[in-house]
Design a protein around this motif. Structure first.
Motif, short mmCIF file in Angstrom:
data_model
loop_
_atom_site.label_atom_id
_atom_site.label_comp_id
_atom_site.label_asym_id
_atom_site.label_seq_id
_atom_site.Cartn_x
_atom_site.Cartn_y
_atom_site.Cartn_z
N GLY A 279 0.78 -1.23 0.00
CA GLY A 279 0.00 0.00 0.00
C GLY A 279 0.81 1.28 0.00
O GLY A 279 0.23 2.35 -0.14
N VAL A 281 4.52 3.46 -1.35
CA VAL A 281 5.55 3.48 -2.39
C VAL A 281 6.78 2.69 -1.93
O VAL A 281 7.36 1.92 -2.69
N THR A 282 7.17 2.88 -0.67
CA THR A 282 8.32 2.17 -0.11
C THR A 282 7.85 1.44 1.15
O THR A 282 7.23 2.05 2.02
N GLY A 298 13.13 6.05 1.29
CA GLY A 298 12.18 6.02 0.19
C GLY A 298 10.86 6.68 0.56
O GLY A 298 10.53 6.82 1.75
N ASP A 299 10.13 7.04 -0.45
CA ASP A 299 8.84 7.73 -0.31
C ASP A 299 7.86 6.87 0.51
O ASP A 299 7.56 5.74 0.14
N ARG A 301 4.68 7.54 1.03
CA ARG A 301 3.28 7.84 0.73
C ARG A 301 2.48 6.62 0.29
O ARG A 301 3.04 5.68 -0.26
N ARG A 303 0.02 4.20 -1.92
CA ARG A 303 -0.20 3.98 -3.35
C ARG A 303 -1.68 3.79 -3.65
O ARG A 303 -2.07 3.68 -4.81
#
Lengths: 379, 379
Positions: A279, A281-282, A298-299, A301, A303
């Motif tokens: 769920g 990005v990273t 890593g991002d 946020r 998905r």
């Protein structure tokens, strides 16, 4: 070869999923596992079988590793300090880990930082528990051994002095806490690097059943934005003040009167972050590795608008693999994550993630799959 | 334990990434690798080191596996038939794999099925190549050894009879093909199960440089919908007619006059499908495993409007790990997939995936990361 070697202590599912997340990074992953059949030991190439409680074993394992990190919080602080003296990078380090290892030290430190916590103090015996109750709203009171508890173990809710004997039998210091009148549990997951970069995942709702995490909803539904941001800032502040490196899960109570209190800390990838595998990005596992390697994070946020994680507990039916047929055919977007563990009633043996736009649907799909895999429903 | 054992022959990056995709399924993954240091052997727990060309080694490896599948197409068909006689499930089976192993048989079979292919026929010597040229548009002509080629090896473009000697030196049958006047190369990736279920990924554009895949864009930009659907249907039909089980990559030429011709077939996860790891709901690796296990297949739909994959080739600079710092800091959404291989000039050592809404941006991010990791740019 210039790729670093990450040594992970503990062969559970967190190590298994961290290895999975490390494969794309091209790093070397070395595991210290109690036995060759643990969850992670089944899938890792470079496994050392040994007891982390033995300092020589730990030292031998750490030699040749660029950094040591953990599947659990049970490695004695003195052992970790010995590794540091050997020149090994230990992340998170013993000075941070003690606050995840000892609930008494954690409460004391968070209190000193002004972090909102349930009312608490160490208690000496059942009579002292009664005194603690009398100092506040009375019984029930929550009692916790300061060390060694997890998934509801080491935690008691007592309604009277006479019920308060059990926790003292182990000879471990006991902490009393008010029984918080919470509407739900939340978790704020953050990851922090040695160079001080940090990321915060969306705050999630964690639904507990019998003291065990059952379902996680990301993001926490109808959580006011300012309360979500405050919880993220709180977790980031705790990570920084305690010097955490890697993933930090801050388990929270949301109270009926709109406050957010810290329940527990975990300094490793955490069940409340499993939703990030599909769920975000990273994932928490990839970011934990990036943090302990001091790589840029890593991002974090999401998905998808909604992601729901449901734990798969062992039931009466030992063959979960057969259940894949129906689950996968019914929901081609379902993400199954199994840990390679034998089924025992109540044991966490895997989890499922579902993503989508409609929360009721996403939740129902996760619930169905977890129940079907467990064997509590048959269609 | 009721989880099946998947045996994969070949220790390359495709096996490495298939293992990664198998960890969440809880299955057992066993690898047959030429050496203990191959890409996949570094990260898999259960590794047998041995030579797949030796039937006894292969038989010994297959014993105890529920199904055998492949990282490459080099296992002799007779060996696979022997495994079938031993009662081992071999997926894809030898009757399908021969069409990926022998370009002559592939052309003959596709021609019989009415699948559009470049004009072709076996040729005996350079004079015969001249005759083939004269039968059509003349030189240049493409010559291919029917076996053993990959990544541009075993393929020659010759402009005259005198240039046509080399391909015949190896003593392997040679196939002549017209040099197709294509505008670009496409790939249609499908996955098929023994019970006949199949899924089709979006058709992608594959950009080749010096005969090696450089970049893949998913979906192929400005491909008319009816042409995309026709390519998917073609790939699904080939998978069914040839009895493929697992992932099938159909490499295609899109011609200047709007036709789509089949270039090559690969019956395994394929470079043109690496984008699915981060850009599709279910990756080609996960679906390949689900297919060879005869599990229902996962959703092949994209998770982003655009995904771009760029291969990372070895350059002059051996230390790619140091380059992570800049790449990850510059693009927190970047997905790096490295194979644990030593850097050699021109060798595929990894790939990157980027996703997003704006194709130019997504493409530039992938290009930057691949070039920076290779060392051809320094900022």
């Amino acid at each position: 070869m210039t790729y670093p070697v990450v040594g992970m202590v503990g062969g559970g599912q967190l190590a298994r999923m961290t290895h999975e997340a490390g494969i794309p990074l091209g790093i070397r992953f070395r595991l210290l596992s109690d036995t060759p059949v643990e969850s992670a030991a089944q899938v890792v190439g470079d496994v050392v079988v040994g007891d982390y409680r033995d300092l020589n074993t730990l030292r031998e394992f750490a030699r040749g590793c660029d950094v040591i990190t953990f599947d659990h919080e049970h490695v004695p602080g003195d052992h970790l300090r010995a590794l540091l003296e050997d020149g090994i990078a230990v992340r998170p380090g013993p000075d941070a880990l003690r606050f995840a290892q000892d609930k008494g030290e954690m409460r004391q430190r968070l209190h000193a930082l002004g972090v909102p916590c349930p009312r608490h103090r160490p208690v000496a015996d059942p009579a002292d528990v009664s005194a603690f109750a009398a100092e506040g709203e009375g019984f029930p009171v929550v009692l916790k051994t300061v060390r060694g508890g997890y998934d509801g173990k080491g935690v008691w809710v007592v309604r009277s002095e006479s019920e308060a004997a059990d926790p003292f039998r182990a000879g471990v210091p006991v902490l009393a806490e008010e029984k918080v009148d919470f509407v739900r549990e939340l978790a704020a997951n953050v990851v922090r690097s040695p160079h001080g970069q940090a990321v915060a995942y969306p705050v999630v709702e964690s639904v507990q059943v019998d003291g065990v995490c059952d379902t996680v909803i990301a993001p926490a539904p109808e959580l006011p934005a300012e309360r979500a941001v405050a919880a993220q800032e709180l977790a980031l502040r705790i990570a920084e003040e305690l010097g955490v490196v890697g993933h930090l899960a801050v388990e929270l109570f949301e109270t009926r009167d709109g406050r957010v209190l810290v329940n527990e800390l975990a300094m490793r990838p955490h069940n409340s972050g499993h939703w990030t595998q599909d769920g975000a990005v990273t994932s928490q596992f990839a970011n934990h590795l990036r943090a302990v390697l001091d790589l840029p994070l890593g991002d974090p946020r999401p998905r998808a608008r909604w992601t729901v994680m449901a734990n798969v507990l062992g039931g009466d039916y030992p063959d979960m693999y057969s259940a894949y047929l129906h689950c996968m055919a019914r929901d081609p977007q379902l993400k199954i994550h199994m840990y390679g563990k034998d089924v025992k009633p109540g044991r966490k043996v895997g989890h499922v993630n579902t993503c989508g736009e409609d929360l009721a649907d996403v939740r129902a799909r996760a619930r169905h799959a977890a129940d079907y895999l467990r064997g509590t429903i048959t269609e």
